[in-house]
Motif scaffolding. Structure first.
Motif, short mmCIF file in Angstrom:
data_model
loop_
_atom_site.label_atom_id
_atom_site.label_comp_id
_atom_site.label_asym_id
_atom_site.label_seq_id
_atom_site.Cartn_x
_atom_site.Cartn_y
_atom_site.Cartn_z
N LEU A 40 -12.65 88.09 -34.87
CA LEU A 40 -11.25 88.48 -34.69
C LEU A 40 -10.82 88.28 -33.25
O LEU A 40 -9.74 87.73 -32.98
N ASP A 41 -11.65 88.67 -32.31
CA ASP A 41 -11.34 88.48 -30.89
C ASP A 41 -11.14 87.00 -30.56
O ASP A 41 -10.23 86.64 -29.81
N ALA A 42 -11.99 86.14 -31.13
CA ALA A 42 -11.88 84.69 -30.88
C ALA A 42 -10.57 84.15 -31.42
O ALA A 42 -9.88 83.36 -30.75
N TRP A 43 -10.18 84.56 -32.62
CA TRP A 43 -8.94 84.08 -33.21
C TRP A 43 -7.72 84.65 -32.51
O TRP A 43 -6.69 83.97 -32.38
N LEU A 44 -7.80 85.87 -32.02
CA LEU A 44 -6.69 86.43 -31.25
C LEU A 44 -6.52 85.66 -29.93
O LEU A 44 -5.40 85.41 -29.49
N ALA A 45 -7.64 85.27 -29.33
CA ALA A 45 -7.57 84.46 -28.10
C ALA A 45 -6.95 83.10 -28.41
O ALA A 45 -6.15 82.58 -27.61
N LEU A 101 -3.20 83.55 -28.69
CA LEU A 101 -2.58 83.70 -27.37
C LEU A 101 -2.47 82.36 -26.66
O LEU A 101 -1.43 82.04 -26.07
N ALA A 102 -3.51 81.55 -26.73
CA ALA A 102 -3.49 80.24 -26.08
C ALA A 102 -2.42 79.34 -26.70
O ALA A 102 -1.68 78.66 -25.99
N VAL A 103 -2.33 79.35 -28.02
CA VAL A 103 -1.33 78.53 -28.69
C VAL A 103 0.07 79.04 -28.37
O VAL A 103 1.00 78.25 -28.16
N ARG A 115 1.02 80.19 -25.70
CA ARG A 115 1.32 79.70 -24.35
C ARG A 115 1.47 78.19 -24.33
O ARG A 115 1.47 77.57 -23.27
N ASN A 116 1.58 77.62 -25.53
CA ASN A 116 1.78 76.19 -25.70
C ASN A 116 0.58 75.37 -25.25
O ASN A 116 0.72 74.29 -24.69
N GLN A 117 -0.59 75.90 -25.47
CA GLN A 117 -1.82 75.21 -25.12
C GLN A 117 -2.57 74.88 -26.40
O GLN A 117 -2.32 75.44 -27.44
N SER A 118 -3.52 73.99 -26.28
CA SER A 118 -4.45 73.79 -27.38
C SER A 118 -5.64 74.71 -27.14
O SER A 118 -5.83 75.24 -26.04
N TYR A 119 -6.44 74.89 -28.16
CA TYR A 119 -7.57 75.81 -28.08
C TYR A 119 -8.68 75.26 -28.96
O TYR A 119 -8.42 74.73 -30.02
N GLU A 120 -9.91 75.38 -28.51
CA GLU A 120 -11.03 74.90 -29.32
C GLU A 120 -11.89 76.08 -29.73
O GLU A 120 -12.25 76.93 -28.91
N ILE A 121 -12.20 76.14 -31.03
CA ILE A 121 -13.06 77.18 -31.57
C ILE A 121 -13.95 76.55 -32.63
O ILE A 121 -13.48 75.82 -33.49
N GLU A 122 -15.23 76.78 -32.52
CA GLU A 122 -16.21 76.26 -33.45
C GLU A 122 -16.06 74.76 -33.67
O GLU A 122 -16.12 74.27 -34.79
N GLY A 123 -15.79 74.03 -32.60
CA GLY A 123 -15.70 72.58 -32.68
C GLY A 123 -14.39 72.04 -33.20
O GLY A 123 -14.21 70.84 -33.30
N LYS A 129 -10.33 71.68 -32.69
CA LYS A 129 -9.27 71.82 -31.71
C LYS A 129 -7.99 72.25 -32.43
O LYS A 129 -7.56 71.61 -33.38
N LEU A 130 -7.42 73.34 -31.98
CA LEU A 130 -6.22 73.89 -32.59
C LEU A 130 -5.05 73.74 -31.63
O LEU A 130 -5.20 73.92 -30.43
N THR A 131 -3.90 73.42 -32.16
CA THR A 131 -2.71 73.28 -31.34
C THR A 131 -1.60 74.12 -31.95
O THR A 131 -1.78 74.77 -32.97
N ARG A 132 -0.42 74.06 -31.34
CA ARG A 132 0.71 74.83 -31.84
C ARG A 132 0.92 74.60 -33.34
O ARG A 132 1.27 75.51 -34.07
N ALA A 133 0.69 73.40 -33.81
CA ALA A 133 0.87 73.09 -35.23
C ALA A 133 -0.08 73.89 -36.12
O ALA A 133 0.14 74.00 -37.31
N ASP A 134 -1.12 74.46 -35.55
CA ASP A 134 -2.10 75.21 -36.32
C ASP A 134 -1.84 76.72 -36.30
O ASP A 134 -2.71 77.50 -36.67
N ALA A 135 -0.66 77.14 -35.90
CA ALA A 135 -0.37 78.57 -35.81
C ALA A 135 -0.55 79.27 -37.15
O ALA A 135 -1.04 80.41 -37.20
N ALA A 136 -0.19 78.63 -38.25
CA ALA A 136 -0.35 79.25 -39.57
C ALA A 136 -1.82 79.47 -39.91
O ALA A 136 -2.19 80.51 -40.45
#
Length: 71
Positions: free
Chosen positions: A11-16, A19-21, A23-31, A33-40
């Motif tokens: 949960l902490d990782a997904w909340l982070a 927050l990154a998205v 802020r209009n950033q991409s974020y990588e989790i478990e290999g 890459k998530l971007t604003r388009a992945d908010a859902a």
């Protein structure tokens, strides 16, 4: 069975990621890459892990958590 500690870490990782998205950033989790388009997807994962955490803390019973907007 997933422990409360494992669910909280996820949960902490997904909340982070959220927050990154936000802020209009991409974020990588478990290999992945998530971007604003992945908010859902991020929201779905947060909901999933909130449920797992609630279940772990309540002896395996899942509690439904709802959120509202105050006006």
């Amino acid at each position: 069975m997933i422990t409360a500690e494992q669910a909280q870490a996820q949960l902490d990782a997904w909340l982070a990621a959220s927050l990154a998205v936000a802020r209009n950033q991409s974020y990588e989790i478990e290999g992945r890459k998530l971007t604003r388009a992945d908010a859902a997807e991020i929201r779905r994962q947060i909901n999933f892990w909130e449920g797992k955490l609630a279940a772990a803390r309540n002896g395996g019973r899942r509690m439904r958590i709802g959120y509202g907007v105050a006006e």
